[in-house]
Design a protein around this motif. Structure first.
Motif, short mmCIF file in Angstrom:
data_model
loop_
_atom_site.label_atom_id
_atom_site.label_comp_id
_atom_site.label_asym_id
_atom_site.label_seq_id
_atom_site.Cartn_x
_atom_site.Cartn_y
_atom_site.Cartn_z
N TYR A 81 26.69 50.52 41.22
CA TYR A 81 26.66 51.78 41.98
C TYR A 81 26.51 52.97 41.04
N ARG A 85 23.36 55.48 41.23
CA ARG A 85 23.64 56.82 41.76
C ARG A 85 23.66 57.89 40.68
N GLU A 210 29.77 60.86 48.23
CA GLU A 210 28.57 60.71 49.07
C GLU A 210 28.55 61.64 50.28
N MET A 237 36.10 53.73 48.67
CA MET A 237 35.19 53.26 49.71
C MET A 237 35.61 53.77 51.08
N THR A 240 32.98 56.78 52.26
CA THR A 240 31.57 56.42 52.10
C THR A 240 31.18 55.31 53.06
N TYR A 241 32.05 54.30 53.20
CA TYR A 241 31.72 53.13 54.01
C TYR A 241 32.64 53.00 55.23
N GLN A 288 22.38 50.27 52.40
CA GLN A 288 23.17 51.49 52.25
C GLN A 288 22.94 52.46 53.42
N VAL A 291 25.71 54.93 54.40
CA VAL A 291 25.99 56.08 53.53
C VAL A 291 25.23 57.31 54.04
N ASP A 292 23.94 57.11 54.32
CA ASP A 292 23.14 58.21 54.86
C ASP A 292 23.59 58.57 56.27
N ASN A 294 26.62 58.24 57.65
CA ASN A 294 27.88 58.98 57.63
C ASN A 294 27.66 60.42 57.17
N ARG A 295 26.80 60.59 56.16
CA ARG A 295 26.52 61.94 55.68
C ARG A 295 25.92 62.79 56.80
#
Length: 399
Positions: A81, A85, A210, A237, A240-241, A288, A291-292, A294-295
């Motif tokens: 990661y 990143r 993130e 986590m 992010t997750y 992933q 991640v996008d 949740n953002r």
């Protein structure tokens, strides 16, 4: 009786608990409380992560003691990661350790490196573990501002020149909880140089790595050449997750600090449940999309909240990162203080927020709002708050 114990006497009151208990009582009484107080994600983890948990848990040999520092595959996944990143190379054997969330990691690190009387520099306001973890270990806290401006650097210099003994640890946390402040890589470059010059360890909490908005990814202190000489960084986590209850986090960086943390943990725990660690590998190594997603989810909630609360008569600056807004009390009600305002918001508007003073004395005058309810509930909260403000004689525009 417990107030006679040494560490109990050293711990300041946990102000936020007062509002939490009121919220719990209100819900037991049947009130529909819109809870924007605790940063508890309301979304589930990805399905493939849950599937991996179930798959590994079904194996008969998966239920023994695990590895305190984390299974090798998970440490490799975390190193992967950081490479993807941040472009940072980490040795999974000596520069990565798995923690049971950031809170356990930070408190275990404090146990490992702090002697009674050591001075730790920590932001004020800050997330409670950034001070409590070190206080429990016997340290004295000297506050520095949470805002990374000229005042910040001036306070660091004063602390080094006039504190006895000289501070040995500096805690930083950007994106900040609770203030949602962010920094750029130049800030970390200056910080690493300062830490080397003053022989201070830097403890970075990057739990919200993130959750950044407006296309501005948050940097890591580990991106600075030489950061591993002085710094350790914690990630989680949880946000992010959407795995908050799984208690999965990491510490990476300086080998000496990682070794000390790993050794203390080896005395305290046998590591997280192996199926949980295997599922965490699946999260880090797999798709992933979450991640996008949740953002984008928190970004939209931010925009809805700022707009709706503004129309209700409460202007809130839009946070640039994290899942929190750091909201100044409405000017007309500022004199009541953040704790009383939070109590009244709970009892009269059925909206729970966290009083800023619970994050340190410099948090007075603010409340922390967690964007953990959906857009419909945020708009309902705004309607409730508008009625409350009007009952207090606070003018609000139509809408």
């Amino acid at each position: 009786m417990n107030d006679q114990f040494y560490r109990m006497k050293r711990m300041p009151p946990y102000v936020i608990a007062e509002v939490n208990s009121m919220r719990h009582a209100a819900r037991l009484a049947g009130q529909d409380i819109i809870d924007l107080g605790m940063g508890n994600p309301d979304q589930p983890p990805p399905q493939h992560v849950i599937d991996k948990l179930c798959e590994v848990a079904a194996k008969p040999d998966a239920h023994g003691y695990s590895q305190s520092k984390g299974i090798p595959g998970l440490r490799r996944a975390q190193a992967g990661y950081y490479a993807r990143r941040f472009g940072v190379d980490l040795d999974p054997e000596t520069e990565v350790v798995v923690t049971m969330g950031s809170k356990e990691g930070l408190s275990s690190l404090a146990t490992a490196i702090i002697a009674p009387g050591d001075v730790v520099l920590a932001p004020n306001p800050s997330y409670p573990i950034h001070t409590f973890g070190f206080i429990i270990a016997g340290a004295t806290i000297r506050s520095v501002p949470a805002t990374p401006d000229d005042l910040y650097w001036e306070s660091l210099e004063r602390a080094m020149n006039f504190t006895v003994p000289r501070p040995s640890v500096l805690v930083v946390s950007y994106p900040s909880n609770p203030t949602a402040e962010v920094v750029d890589l130049a800030f970390y470059e200056r910080l690493v140089a300062w830490a080397k010059e003053n022989q201070v360890w830097v403890v970075s909490d990057l739990a919200y790595s993130e959750l950044y908005y407006d296309g501005n990814p948050t940097p890591s202190i580990m991106q600075v050449p030489g950061a591993k000489d002085v710094a350790i960084e914690f990630t989680s986590m949880s946000k992010t997750y959407s795995m908050a209850g799984w208690r999965m986090g990491f510490a990476v960086g300086n080998k000496q600090l990682i070794a000390a943390l790993t050794r203390v943990k080896s005395y305290l725990d046998y590591g997280a449940f192996t199926p949980v660690q295997a599922a965490a590998c699946a999260a880090l190594n797999g798709p992933q999309d979450i991640v996008d997603a949740n953002r984008a989810l928190y970004h939209k909630r931010r925009d809805v909240m700022v707009e709706a609360f503004g129309r209700a008569g409460w202007d809130i600056p839009a946070p640039r990162a994290s899942m929190f807004a750091w909201a100044p009390l409405p000017p007309a009600l500022k004199s009541m203080g953040s704790l009383e305002f939070s109590k009244q918001l709970l009892t009269e508007a059925e909206v729970a927020v966290a009083p800023g003073v619970g994050y340190g004395e410099n948090g007075e005058g603010y409340v922390r709002i967690a964007m953990v309810e959906n857009e419909q509930r945020l708009r309902q909260a705004a309607r409730n708050i508008k009625r409350y403000l009007q009952s207090k004689g606070v003018n609000s525009s139509a809408g």
